[in-house]
Design a protein around this motif. Structure first.
Motif, PDB file in Angstrom:
ATOM      1  N   VAL A 418      16.300  32.527  11.919  1.00  0.00           N
ATOM      2  CA  VAL A 418      16.540  31.492  10.868  1.00  0.00           C
ATOM      3  C   VAL A 418      16.608  32.076   9.764  1.00  0.00           C
ATOM      4  O   VAL A 418      17.525  31.784   8.796  1.00  0.00           O
ATOM      5  CB  VAL A 418      15.688  30.277  11.110  1.00  0.00           C
ATOM      6  CG1 VAL A 418      15.620  29.231   9.606  1.00  0.00           C
ATOM      7  CG2 VAL A 418      15.787  29.408  12.063  1.00  0.00           C
ATOM      8  N   VAL A 419      15.635  33.004   9.259  1.00  0.00           N
ATOM      9  CA  VAL A 419      15.833  33.634   8.153  1.00  0.00           C
ATOM     10  C   VAL A 419      17.128  34.493   7.875  1.00  0.00           C
ATOM     11  O   VAL A 419      17.778  34.498   6.706  1.00  0.00           O
ATOM     12  CB  VAL A 419      14.505  34.743   7.821  1.00  0.00           C
ATOM     13  CG1 VAL A 419      14.676  35.548   6.690  1.00  0.00           C
ATOM     14  CG2 VAL A 419      13.292  33.636   7.619  1.00  0.00           C
ATOM     15  N   LEU A 420      17.242  35.317   8.723  1.00  0.00           N
ATOM     16  CA  LEU A 420      18.529  36.184   8.691  1.00  0.00           C
ATOM     17  C   LEU A 420      19.704  35.469   8.783  1.00  0.00           C
ATOM     18  O   LEU A 420      20.876  35.804   8.111  1.00  0.00           O
ATOM     19  CB  LEU A 420      18.414  37.304  10.034  1.00  0.00           C
ATOM     20  CG  LEU A 420      17.272  38.148  10.131  1.00  0.00           C
ATOM     21  CD1 LEU A 420      17.292  39.172  10.957  1.00  0.00           C
ATOM     22  CD2 LEU A 420      17.016  39.065   8.797  1.00  0.00           C
ATOM     23  N   SER A 421      19.598  34.350   9.295  1.00  0.00           N
ATOM     24  CA  SER A 421      21.139  33.557   9.215  1.00  0.00           C
ATOM     25  C   SER A 421      21.234  32.886   7.903  1.00  0.00           C
ATOM     26  O   SER A 421      22.484  32.276   7.625  1.00  0.00           O
ATOM     27  CB  SER A 421      21.024  32.635  10.316  1.00  0.00           C
ATOM     28  OG  SER A 421      20.129  31.372  10.312  1.00  0.00           O
ATOM     29  N   GLN A 422      20.210  32.484   7.285  1.00  0.00           N
ATOM     30  CA  GLN A 422      20.133  31.770   6.117  1.00  0.00           C
ATOM     31  C   GLN A 422      20.417  32.576   4.765  1.00  0.00           C
ATOM     32  O   GLN A 422      21.031  32.190   3.930  1.00  0.00           O
ATOM     33  CB  GLN A 422      19.009  30.909   5.884  1.00  0.00           C
ATOM     34  CG  GLN A 422      18.818  29.905   6.852  1.00  0.00           C
ATOM     35  CD  GLN A 422      20.056  28.722   6.793  1.00  0.00           C
ATOM     36  OE1 GLN A 422      20.424  28.275   5.877  1.00  0.00           O
ATOM     37  NE2 GLN A 422      20.530  28.305   7.899  1.00  0.00           N
ATOM     38  N   MET A 423      19.982  33.711   4.944  1.00  0.00           N
ATOM     39  CA  MET A 423      20.072  34.758   3.868  1.00  0.00           C
ATOM     40  C   MET A 423      21.055  35.956   4.118  1.00  0.00           C
ATOM     41  O   MET A 423      20.784  36.795   4.803  1.00  0.00           O
ATOM     42  CB  MET A 423      18.420  35.584   3.485  1.00  0.00           C
ATOM     43  CG  MET A 423      17.464  34.485   3.273  1.00  0.00           C
ATOM     44  SD  MET A 423      15.859  35.190   2.781  1.00  0.00           S
ATOM     45  CE  MET A 423      16.316  35.851   1.463  1.00  0.00           C
ATOM     46  N   THR A 424      22.230  35.652   3.751  1.00  0.00           N
ATOM     47  CA  THR A 424      23.244  36.364   4.166  1.00  0.00           C
ATOM     48  C   THR A 424      24.052  36.969   2.882  1.00  0.00           C
ATOM     49  O   THR A 424      23.935  36.478   1.837  1.00  0.00           O
ATOM     50  CB  THR A 424      24.440  35.567   4.934  1.00  0.00           C
ATOM     51  OG1 THR A 424      24.846  34.533   4.528  1.00  0.00           O
ATOM     52  CG2 THR A 424      23.644  35.052   6.338  1.00  0.00           C
ATOM     53  N   VAL A 425      24.942  38.000   3.001  1.00  0.00           N
ATOM     54  CA  VAL A 425      26.004  38.408   2.198  1.00  0.00           C
ATOM     55  C   VAL A 425      27.365  38.740   2.889  1.00  0.00           C
ATOM     56  O   VAL A 425      27.384  38.960   4.099  1.00  0.00           O
ATOM     57  CB  VAL A 425      25.382  39.685   1.643  1.00  0.00           C
ATOM     58  CG1 VAL A 425      25.367  40.859   2.701  1.00  0.00           C
ATOM     59  CG2 VAL A 425      26.225  40.256   0.223  1.00  0.00           C
ATOM     60  N   THR A 426      28.533  38.438   2.179  1.00  0.00           N
ATOM     61  CA  THR A 426      29.644  38.623   2.697  1.00  0.00           C
ATOM     62  C   THR A 426      30.451  39.684   1.935  1.00  0.00           C
ATOM     63  O   THR A 426      30.505  39.991   0.814  1.00  0.00           O
ATOM     64  CB  THR A 426      30.675  37.273   2.423  1.00  0.00           C
ATOM     65  OG1 THR A 426      29.977  36.148   3.070  1.00  0.00           O
ATOM     66  CG2 THR A 426      31.920  37.336   3.032  1.00  0.00           C
ATOM     67  N   MET A 427      31.044  40.647   3.133  1.00  0.00           N
ATOM     68  CA  MET A 427      31.583  41.877   2.427  1.00  0.00           C
ATOM     69  C   MET A 427      32.946  41.846   3.500  1.00  0.00           C
ATOM     70  O   MET A 427      32.684  42.105   4.687  1.00  0.00           O
ATOM     71  CB  MET A 427      30.576  43.033   2.614  1.00  0.00           C
ATOM     72  CG  MET A 427      29.535  43.133   1.938  1.00  0.00           C
ATOM     73  SD  MET A 427      28.565  44.596   2.180  1.00  0.00           S
ATOM     74  CE  MET A 427      27.166  44.214   1.080  1.00  0.00           C
ATOM     75  N   GLY A 428      34.162  42.322   2.809  1.00  0.00           N
ATOM     76  CA  GLY A 428      35.264  42.499   3.579  1.00  0.00           C
ATOM     77  C   GLY A 428      35.664  41.549   4.486  1.00  0.00           C
ATOM     78  O   GLY A 428      36.286  41.889   5.657  1.00  0.00           O
ATOM     79  N   GLY A 429      35.109  40.475   4.240  1.00  0.00           N
ATOM     80  CA  GLY A 429      35.493  38.945   5.146  1.00  0.00           C
ATOM     81  C   GLY A 429      34.563  38.938   6.233  1.00  0.00           C
ATOM     82  O   GLY A 429      34.810  38.085   7.057  1.00  0.00           O
ATOM     83  N   THR A 431      30.331  38.405   7.405  1.00  0.00           N
ATOM     84  CA  THR A 431      29.047  38.090   6.878  1.00  0.00           C
ATOM     85  C   THR A 431      28.010  38.636   7.606  1.00  0.00           C
ATOM     86  O   THR A 431      27.961  38.840   8.821  1.00  0.00           O
ATOM     87  CB  THR A 431      28.803  36.335   6.908  1.00  0.00           C
ATOM     88  OG1 THR A 431      30.072  35.885   6.358  1.00  0.00           O
ATOM     89  CG2 THR A 431      27.668  36.004   6.430  1.00  0.00           C
ATOM     90  N   PHE A 432      27.102  39.209   6.846  1.00  0.00           N
ATOM     91  CA  PHE A 432      25.888  39.834   7.362  1.00  0.00           C
ATOM     92  C   PHE A 432      24.679  39.406   6.820  1.00  0.00           C
ATOM     93  O   PHE A 432      24.481  38.649   5.708  1.00  0.00           O
ATOM     94  CB  PHE A 432      25.926  41.367   6.916  1.00  0.00           C
ATOM     95  CG  PHE A 432      26.946  42.198   7.268  1.00  0.00           C
ATOM     96  CD1 PHE A 432      27.408  43.017   8.467  1.00  0.00           C
ATOM     97  CD2 PHE A 432      28.346  42.248   6.506  1.00  0.00           C
ATOM     98  CE1 PHE A 432      28.368  43.673   8.981  1.00  0.00           C
ATOM     99  CE2 PHE A 432      29.236  42.946   6.871  1.00  0.00           C
ATOM    100  CZ  PHE A 432      29.440  43.680   8.053  1.00  0.00           C
ATOM    101  N   ALA A 433      23.382  39.651   7.629  1.00  0.00           N
ATOM    102  CA  ALA A 433      22.289  39.366   6.957  1.00  0.00           C
ATOM    103  C   ALA A 433      21.979  40.055   5.802  1.00  0.00           C
ATOM    104  O   ALA A 433      22.357  41.549   5.893  1.00  0.00           O
ATOM    105  CB  ALA A 433      21.241  39.602   7.932  1.00  0.00           C
ATOM    106  N   SER A 434      21.445  39.827   4.715  1.00  0.00           N
ATOM    107  CA  SER A 434      21.362  40.407   3.442  1.00  0.00           C
ATOM    108  C   SER A 434      20.081  41.206   3.457  1.00  0.00           C
ATOM    109  O   SER A 434      19.132  41.176   4.397  1.00  0.00           O
ATOM    110  CB  SER A 434      21.326  39.524   2.090  1.00  0.00           C
ATOM    111  OG  SER A 434      20.175  38.636   2.434  1.00  0.00           O
ATOM    112  N   GLU A 435      19.878  42.325   2.573  1.00  0.00           N
ATOM    113  CA  GLU A 435      18.814  43.110   2.697  1.00  0.00           C
ATOM    114  C   GLU A 435      17.729  42.132   1.793  1.00  0.00           C
ATOM    115  O   GLU A 435      16.447  42.618   2.741  1.00  0.00           O
ATOM    116  CB  GLU A 435      18.937  44.140   1.317  1.00  0.00           C
ATOM    117  CG  GLU A 435      17.891  45.142   1.059  1.00  0.00           C
ATOM    118  CD  GLU A 435      18.049  46.263   0.204  1.00  0.00           C
ATOM    119  OE1 GLU A 435      17.087  47.137  -0.030  1.00  0.00           O
ATOM    120  OE2 GLU A 435      19.139  46.031  -0.716  1.00  0.00           O
ATOM    121  N   GLU A 436      17.870  41.279   1.195  1.00  0.00           N
ATOM    122  CA  GLU A 436      16.674  40.325   0.995  1.00  0.00           C
ATOM    123  C   GLU A 436      16.299  39.583   2.171  1.00  0.00           C
ATOM    124  O   GLU A 436      14.981  39.563   2.444  1.00  0.00           O
ATOM    125  CB  GLU A 436      17.002  39.530  -0.307  1.00  0.00           C
ATOM    126  CG  GLU A 436      17.149  39.901  -1.562  1.00  0.00           C
ATOM    127  CD  GLU A 436      15.711  40.706  -1.887  1.00  0.00           C
ATOM    128  OE1 GLU A 436      14.812  40.150  -1.840  1.00  0.00           O
ATOM    129  OE2 GLU A 436      15.952  42.260  -2.294  1.00  0.00           O
TER     130      GLU A 436
END
Length: 485
Positions: A418-429, A431-436
């Motif tokens: 849940v944490v990784l799916s909610q805290m994401t970042v989008t790059m080049g189209g 979506t990834f789990a963010s560093e935070e």
């Protein structure tokens, strides 16, 4: 009951039981490197393919406590051999099939074999002399973690350089080897609860309740935590498990004696076991992703699947090395001290991750420290359990403790997911789990480990017994059970 077997046989007994537990745990992580390829391999959807992993968890949760109780009733050696049958059959089914339905059947059979872990732990109490008991229990108990740690790199290497079917043929060979070793090295011990009846209604009730609970936990992220299916399963789990508990308190020979599990020493150990399971699994879910994420993200390390497995392999080896040391620590200071120490070491590993997550060597150090703590903690749990339950319930009690650890890993997977799916970042189209998100997940793992240490610190000492050979009540693995509360 027969006393411990001659010391000359101890080495073969411990090696056999530790290897059996490791092989069973390896089968839990066997398909992890294949997750992305399963839809293509099995000609199915990604949603259907996830059942290949989920079904193993469900069947293990249902069968582990049942296998433990049958070990007390029918004999532990007999049930060890019986547990090897689904391990072998499931491996062969998976190796031969290309359909998702039969693969799910095979993986379910493999999960049924996880009963070898609590059966092996309880057998050590029957077979080994007191001076070798603590370190041997620690090693066999930690085999769950050792198998998980070693299974990933081995499976990744085989999957990358050979056919995926080789994974299952290899597991079939290992299952057959384990059966031969059990037959050769494990002597027969009279059943501790012979003459009691098997609680079929209790087994069915627990099975249904656990399937509802674990299915909701493991699938809630896909279905939606507020969906009717997820909430309905949680509600069903609560109702069924309450009815099951009512039945267990009133039947003459329960599957699990809830009065025994309610003793503070057992109850708090099981509570700490759930928390340790969460703490162990958080890094097992996060570190592989950090290692494999593209470097372009700024925090990923760009490793291949095989390289990722190799970077994580030392953690499993460290757990193997640390476990006997944990047994010696238990002999010297008691299992409570070892469990608290292991929890604090896990927390220290997560604290290190805040500074070291930016490099492969840093993550190697983090996984090694956390796995060392898990090795200490896993080895202490059965010692605490067996010092507080009757001999006739050792396998069932260890089966329930193993279930608590598995429940912890399931909860950990859900929470971190849940944490990784909610805290994401989008790059080049994409979506990834963010560093935070990763940092938050690691902080959760560390916080849960500290909570496990706090819970373990409240575990009461075992009542002194005339059977305690060394006069240390805390080191009471071979002592008579404490008086009923």
């Amino acid at each position: 009951m027969d006393g411990p077997q001659p010391t000359s046989r101890s080495g073969g007994v411990v090696a056999t039981l530790a290897l059996a537990g490791t092989v069973a745990a390896v089968m839990q992580t066997l398909v992890t490197p294949l997750i992305a390829d399963l839809p293509q391999i099995l000609h199915t959807t990604s949603s259907n393919a996830t059942w290949v992993i989920t079904v193993t968890l469900l069947s293990a949760a249902v069968c582990v406590p049942v296998a433990g109780r049958l070990g007390d009733l029918l004999g532990k050696r007999k049930m060890l051999l019986a547990s090897c049958v689904p391990l072998l059959a499931g491996s062969v089914v998976c190796a031969l099939t290309s359909s998702v339905g039969m693969m799910i059947v095979g993986r379910g059979l493999q999960g049924m074999g996880m009963g070898v872990v609590p059966l092996g732990i309880s057998l050590l109490r029957d077979l080994l002399p007191p001076e070798k008991l603590s370190s041997s229990i620690a090693l066999v108990s930690a085999s769950m973690g050792i198998g998980g740690g070693l299974g990933l790199p081995i499976a990744a290497a085989v999957a990358e350089y050979a056919s995926w079917r080789a994974l299952f043929w290899g597991s079939a060979v290992l299952a057959a080897l384990i059966a031969v070793m059990i037959w050769s090295f494990i002597p027969n011990v009279p059943a501790a609860a012979k003459g009691q009846r098997f609680d079929l209604a209790g087994a069915l009730g627990l099975g249904v309740g656990l399937v509802c609970l674990l299915l909701a936990i493991s699938k809630g992220g896909d279905w939606g935590w507020g969906s009717g299916s997820t909430l309905g399963l949680f509600a069903a789990a609560v109702v069924v498990l309450l009815v099951w508990g009512f039945w267990e308190l009133r039947t003459r020979d329960p599957l699990i004696d809830l009065r025994t599990t309610a003793r503070p020493r057992v109850l708090l150990t099981n509570a700490a076991s759930v928390l340790i399971g969460v703490g162990m699994y958080a890094q097992m879910l996060i570190v592989p992703q950090l290692l494999q994420f593209p470097k372009a993200t700024g925090y990923g390390l760009g490793q291949s699947m095989l390289a990722m497995g190799l970077w994580m392999a030392p953690a499993g080896l460290v757990m193997m090395v640390v476990s006997p040391f944990g047994g010696k620590l238990t002999n010297a200071r008691g299992p409570k001290f070892t469990l608290v120490s292991g929890s604090l070491v896990i927390a220290a590993g997560y604290a290190l991750s805040m500074a070291l997550m930016g490099s492969t060597w840093g993550l190697l150090i983090v996984t090694v420290v956390i796995s060392g703590g898990v090795g200490l903690a896993y080895g202490a749990m059965p010692a605490l359990i067996m010092s507080a339950v009757p001999v006739s319930e050792t396998a069932a009690a260890n089966g329930f403790n193993t279930l608590m650890r598995s429940l912890g890993t399931s909860i950990g997977a859900a929470v971190i997911g849940v944490v990784l799916s909610q805290m994401t970042v989008t790059m080049g189209g994409f979506t990834f789990a963010s560093e935070e998100g990763f940092r938050t997940g690691l902080l959760i793992g560390g916080g849960v480990a500290l909570l496990a240490a706090a819970v373990a610190a409240t575990i009461p000492g075992v009542a002194r017994s005339a059977a305690a050979q060394d006069g240390e009540a805390e080191n009471a693995v071979t002592a008579e059970p404490a008086a009923k509360a």
